[in-house]
Structure formats: structure tokens, C-alpha cells
Scaffold this motif. Sequence first.
Motif, PDB file in Angstrom:
ATOM      1  N   GLY A 215       0.786  -1.230   0.000  1.00  0.00           N
ATOM      2  CA  GLY A 215       0.000   0.000   0.000  1.00  0.00           C
ATOM      3  C   GLY A 215       0.812   1.272   0.000  1.00  0.00           C
ATOM      4  O   GLY A 215       0.321   2.319  -0.422  1.00  0.00           O
ATOM      5  N   ALA A 216       2.055   1.225   0.445  1.00  0.00           N
ATOM      6  CA  ALA A 216       2.860   2.448   0.510  1.00  0.00           C
ATOM      7  C   ALA A 216       3.104   3.035  -0.865  1.00  0.00           C
ATOM      8  O   ALA A 216       3.169   4.261  -1.023  1.00  0.00           O
ATOM      9  CB  ALA A 216       4.194   2.174   1.209  1.00  0.00           C
ATOM     10  N   ALA A 217       3.256   2.195  -1.889  1.00  0.00           N
ATOM     11  CA  ALA A 217       3.558   2.697  -3.227  1.00  0.00           C
ATOM     12  C   ALA A 217       2.741   2.033  -4.327  1.00  0.00           C
ATOM     13  O   ALA A 217       2.808   2.464  -5.473  1.00  0.00           O
ATOM     14  CB  ALA A 217       5.048   2.495  -3.530  1.00  0.00           C
ATOM     15  N   GLY A 218       1.959   1.024  -3.978  1.00  0.00           N
ATOM     16  CA  GLY A 218       1.251   0.250  -4.998  1.00  0.00           C
ATOM     17  C   GLY A 218       0.226   1.046  -5.778  1.00  0.00           C
ATOM     18  O   GLY A 218       0.122   0.918  -7.008  1.00  0.00           O
ATOM     19  N   LYS A 219      -0.548   1.882  -5.085  1.00  0.00           N
ATOM     20  CA  LYS A 219      -1.584   2.653  -5.786  1.00  0.00           C
ATOM     21  C   LYS A 219      -0.956   3.642  -6.760  1.00  0.00           C
ATOM     22  O   LYS A 219      -1.438   3.825  -7.881  1.00  0.00           O
ATOM     23  CB  LYS A 219      -2.492   3.353  -4.772  1.00  0.00           C
ATOM     24  CG  LYS A 219      -3.672   4.096  -5.387  1.00  0.00           C
ATOM     25  CD  LYS A 219      -4.852   4.127  -4.431  1.00  0.00           C
ATOM     26  CE  LYS A 219      -4.537   4.816  -3.115  1.00  0.00           C
ATOM     27  NZ  LYS A 219      -4.565   6.289  -3.225  1.00  0.00           N
TER      28      LYS A 219
ATOM     29  N   GLY B 100      -7.529   8.937  -5.419  1.00  0.00           N
ATOM     30  CA  GLY B 100      -7.719   9.199  -4.000  1.00  0.00           C
ATOM     31  C   GLY B 100      -6.471   9.684  -3.297  1.00  0.00           C
ATOM     32  O   GLY B 100      -6.026   9.075  -2.327  1.00  0.00           O
ATOM     33  N   GLY B 101      -5.914  10.786  -3.779  1.00  0.00           N
ATOM     34  CA  GLY B 101      -4.722  11.351  -3.152  1.00  0.00           C
ATOM     35  C   GLY B 101      -3.449  11.117  -3.917  1.00  0.00           C
ATOM     36  O   GLY B 101      -2.409  11.693  -3.598  1.00  0.00           O
ATOM     37  N   ASP B 102      -3.511  10.268  -4.951  1.00  0.00           N
ATOM     38  CA  ASP B 102      -2.360  10.020  -5.817  1.00  0.00           C
ATOM     39  C   ASP B 102      -2.729  10.488  -7.223  1.00  0.00           C
ATOM     40  O   ASP B 102      -3.604   9.910  -7.864  1.00  0.00           O
ATOM     41  CB  ASP B 102      -1.998   8.536  -5.842  1.00  0.00           C
ATOM     42  CG  ASP B 102      -1.632   8.008  -4.466  1.00  0.00           C
ATOM     43  OD1 ASP B 102      -1.176   8.807  -3.633  1.00  0.00           O
ATOM     44  OD2 ASP B 102      -1.808   6.802  -4.229  1.00  0.00           O
ATOM     45  N   LEU B 103      -2.050  11.538  -7.699  1.00  0.00           N
ATOM     46  CA  LEU B 103      -2.420  12.155  -8.960  1.00  0.00           C
ATOM     47  C   LEU B 103      -1.274  12.141  -9.962  1.00  0.00           C
ATOM     48  O   LEU B 103      -0.124  12.406  -9.596  1.00  0.00           O
ATOM     49  CB  LEU B 103      -2.848  13.618  -8.755  1.00  0.00           C
ATOM     50  CG  LEU B 103      -4.119  13.860  -7.960  1.00  0.00           C
ATOM     51  CD1 LEU B 103      -3.768  14.188  -6.509  1.00  0.00           C
ATOM     52  CD2 LEU B 103      -4.903  15.013  -8.567  1.00  0.00           C
ATOM     53  N   ARG B 104      -1.626  11.858 -11.185  1.00  0.00           N
ATOM     54  CA  ARG B 104      -0.705  11.987 -12.322  1.00  0.00           C
ATOM     55  C   ARG B 104      -1.351  12.980 -13.282  1.00  0.00           C
ATOM     56  O   ARG B 104      -2.448  12.732 -13.806  1.00  0.00           O
ATOM     57  CB  ARG B 104      -0.481  10.627 -12.989  1.00  0.00           C
ATOM     58  CG  ARG B 104       0.485  10.666 -14.185  1.00  0.00           C
ATOM     59  CD  ARG B 104       0.667   9.260 -14.737  1.00  0.00           C
ATOM     60  NE  ARG B 104       1.358   9.240 -16.017  1.00  0.00           N
ATOM     61  CZ  ARG B 104       2.553   8.692 -16.211  1.00  0.00           C
ATOM     62  NH1 ARG B 104       3.201   8.124 -15.206  1.00  0.00           N
ATOM     63  NH2 ARG B 104       3.099   8.691 -17.420  1.00  0.00           N
TER      64      ARG B 104
ATOM     65  N   PRO C 110      -3.483  24.886 -16.171  1.00  0.00           N
ATOM     66  CA  PRO C 110      -3.002  23.986 -15.113  1.00  0.00           C
ATOM     67  C   PRO C 110      -4.158  23.395 -14.296  1.00  0.00           C
ATOM     68  O   PRO C 110      -5.211  24.013 -14.144  1.00  0.00           O
ATOM     69  CB  PRO C 110      -2.144  24.918 -14.239  1.00  0.00           C
ATOM     70  CG  PRO C 110      -1.759  26.037 -15.134  1.00  0.00           C
ATOM     71  CD  PRO C 110      -2.911  26.237 -16.056  1.00  0.00           C
ATOM     72  N   ALA C 111      -3.950  22.191 -13.816  1.00  0.00           N
ATOM     73  CA  ALA C 111      -4.916  21.574 -12.906  1.00  0.00           C
ATOM     74  C   ALA C 111      -4.719  22.190 -11.524  1.00  0.00           C
ATOM     75  O   ALA C 111      -3.620  22.166 -10.973  1.00  0.00           O
ATOM     76  CB  ALA C 111      -4.696  20.068 -12.856  1.00  0.00           C
ATOM     77  N   ARG C 112      -5.768  22.753 -10.980  1.00  0.00           N
ATOM     78  CA  ARG C 112      -5.714  23.398  -9.661  1.00  0.00           C
ATOM     79  C   ARG C 112      -6.133  22.376  -8.614  1.00  0.00           C
ATOM     80  O   ARG C 112      -7.228  21.798  -8.688  1.00  0.00           O
ATOM     81  CB  ARG C 112      -6.636  24.610  -9.626  1.00  0.00           C
ATOM     82  CG  ARG C 112      -6.523  25.454  -8.365  1.00  0.00           C
ATOM     83  CD  ARG C 112      -7.305  26.750  -8.541  1.00  0.00           C
ATOM     84  NE  ARG C 112      -7.369  27.538  -7.333  1.00  0.00           N
ATOM     85  CZ  ARG C 112      -6.425  28.371  -6.914  1.00  0.00           C
ATOM     86  NH1 ARG C 112      -5.328  28.526  -7.642  1.00  0.00           N
ATOM     87  NH2 ARG C 112      -6.562  29.062  -5.798  1.00  0.00           N
ATOM     88  N   ILE C 113      -5.276  22.151  -7.639  1.00  0.00           N
ATOM     89  CA  ILE C 113      -5.450  21.054  -6.682  1.00  0.00           C
ATOM     90  C   ILE C 113      -5.478  21.596  -5.266  1.00  0.00           C
ATOM     91  O   ILE C 113      -4.600  22.379  -4.868  1.00  0.00           O
ATOM     92  CB  ILE C 113      -4.312  20.026  -6.836  1.00  0.00           C
ATOM     93  CG1 ILE C 113      -4.341  19.447  -8.253  1.00  0.00           C
ATOM     94  CG2 ILE C 113      -4.411  18.927  -5.792  1.00  0.00           C
ATOM     95  CD1 ILE C 113      -3.057  18.782  -8.655  1.00  0.00           C
ATOM     96  N   ALA C 114      -6.473  21.184  -4.505  1.00  0.00           N
ATOM     97  CA  ALA C 114      -6.565  21.556  -3.090  1.00  0.00           C
ATOM     98  C   ALA C 114      -5.822  20.523  -2.251  1.00  0.00           C
ATOM     99  O   ALA C 114      -5.890  19.321  -2.516  1.00  0.00           O
ATOM    100  CB  ALA C 114      -8.028  21.636  -2.652  1.00  0.00           C
TER     101      ALA C 114
ATOM    102  N   SER D  22      -0.297  11.803   1.809  1.00  0.00           N
ATOM    103  CA  SER D  22      -0.487  10.740   2.788  1.00  0.00           C
ATOM    104  C   SER D  22      -0.876  11.350   4.118  1.00  0.00           C
ATOM    105  O   SER D  22      -0.324  12.378   4.518  1.00  0.00           O
ATOM    106  CB  SER D  22       0.791   9.905   2.939  1.00  0.00           C
ATOM    107  OG  SER D  22       0.535   8.719   3.656  1.00  0.00           O
ATOM    108  N   ALA D  23      -1.851  10.724   4.773  1.00  0.00           N
ATOM    109  CA  ALA D  23      -2.315  11.185   6.084  1.00  0.00           C
ATOM    110  C   ALA D  23      -3.157  10.074   6.701  1.00  0.00           C
ATOM    111  O   ALA D  23      -3.783   9.293   5.975  1.00  0.00           O
ATOM    112  CB  ALA D  23      -3.135  12.469   5.959  1.00  0.00           C
TER     113      ALA D  23
END
Length: 337
Positions: free
Chosen positions: A116-120, A159-163, A211-215, A239-240
Amino acid sequence: MEARIEEFEQALSRFREDSIVSAMARAPHGGRFEFPDFTRPLFEFYDRMFATTEGAIDPCVGEDLTRLGYDANLTFRMEPGAFAHLGSEHGCATWDSVRRDGTTLITTGPVRLDFGAAGKGYMVDLLGEMLERYDRERLEEHGDDRNGTEPLRYVIDAGGDLRVRVYDSRGTKLGTTERTPESGLVGRQENPNGRDANERPEVCPGFGYRPARIALEDPDNTTRAVGVLELTHASLCASAPSRRHWPVSGAETLHEAHHLLNALDGLPANDIRASWVLIDGADSEPYPTMVADGLATALFVTSAARLAESCDFQCAIITEERILAKSRSFPGQFFVA
């Protein structure tokens, strides 16, 4: 893409009974477990993280997560006597005790892995590769006759990981941004036609031309943001523990557990509340979202300076005391001190 996700989970998910990872956990005497070829970069990255963090990031942490209640059935009930068995300090298996021959893992007993640390993040990169391969083939079909044929622009949000890929990689950089120490992201460039490069093209005023604006989510209140940034060609992972935590009983010093563990002692890492890692899409990392995902987790147990010895990245963290610390070149604006 659905088939790729299915193949990924069937190999690496500890939440599926039919996965190779689950078979490893059930094998009383261990064995040889052959994984698909696509897992090689993920295993190699865990080699790097295990060494850099001196064992604090370890896919064998799946055993500790299970004992703490984050098991395949999501019971969120800690096993009796769990504290006497947590972490490599108490004899849990470690990644360097699992022999690896390419994509074959060899064990001598049951080993419960969790990627889970890097798989997603890695899954995001694999999907991005599929999109870009399709786009290359599509453009090649048009050959020299590309009038009106635009290159693919996309954002994958897992879910928190964006490309993020929202500019023309053939040379017309639409909505690109430039960083300055004073204002973070400016987004202004000269245009040979005399038009402001930040002006949105009339042909397509929507997605992909800016640009994609991200919160950046507040770890103490998931309905609020603590900052914003804009990206055009990068991977950003956060990560949180705020969305994955549960109460535990029977322990004097631990009243709540979460999924971000230090594999050395098997306990939740509580010095950091949230982390963000940014890797430029133009960097040499072939799987930037995987790396950003793993580093966002690693920041909970290892200093940024130590991680920078093996990876090139920008980051920001919020500490347990709600103090913000960030790399000098981390873009965007924060609303916390």
C-alpha cells in the motif's frame, strides 16, 4: 484498463483471497511465488525504500497491520497480545528475508505483504502508460495529417495520488507554469505570436489548456484545504491517517491506530499529520507517481534529507504540532503558518 487493474489486484492485493499475496500469507512452509513481469519495478522500488529507510518502510508490514485490526476483512479489531509481536524488533519477517529472483519471491514460511505504501501510485503510472501508448498510436495513424488532432491531456486521481498531464508535449506548452521564489507559481511565458501564453485558446477553453488546480486537504478536517497548487506535468501524492484510523483498546500508550506504520516497531507513526510529495513529470523517474506515493509514506518515518539521498523530489509536511515545513521549491500556497 479494467483488465490491467484486475491483474494488478489479483497479484498484489492482500484483501483478495485469490491473490498471490494472500497465497503467500497462507503458506505454512513458504514456497516460490511467481508474480507477473509488471511487478519488477515495484519490487525494485521497495528494495530502494527498505535500504534508504533502514527497514522502516517494508512491505512485510502487512503482518503488523493485520494484528492491529486492518486485516483483509476490515474488522478494525486489534488481536489480543498484538504488541508483543509487532515490528521487526519482535521478530516479524522483513523484506530482506524474502529472497527475490526477478519477479519470483521465495519464502520459508507465511509472509503477509502489503504494498500500500507505493502500490496505488504504481497502478496510476501503469494506467497513464496505457493512455499515452494509445495516444502515440492514435497520432501515428494520422501521420503528417494532424490538423485538428490534439494530443491527449489527462489527470488520473486515485484518492490522493495524482498523475497530471495537461500540456502539449509536442512543443506547444499550454498552461505551463514557472516557479519563482517570491510567488510560488506564476504561469507566464512569452508567446512568439504576441498573445499572452496564459490566454486560453479559443478552440478549446476547457480542460487541458490550463493547469490543474489542486486543493491540499486539511488532515484535521477533510472538508477543508490547507493549501492549493497548480500542476501541468507532474505527479503529486499525499499521505495522512485522517481517512484510515480506528480505536484500539487494551493498550496504555496507544488509543488509536492508523495504517501508516514504522515497520521497525510496528506502531503507527504519529510525528507527522500529513505529507505531500511532488515529482516533475520531466524527471528521469520512469514511474513518478509510484515514487511520490512511496515517499509520501516514507516521510512519516524518515527525514526528507535522508530520502533525498536516493530520490529527487519536492515535499511538504504538517507536523503533529501543526507546523508546516516544505522544500524551498515546493509550489503553491499554504494557509497554515
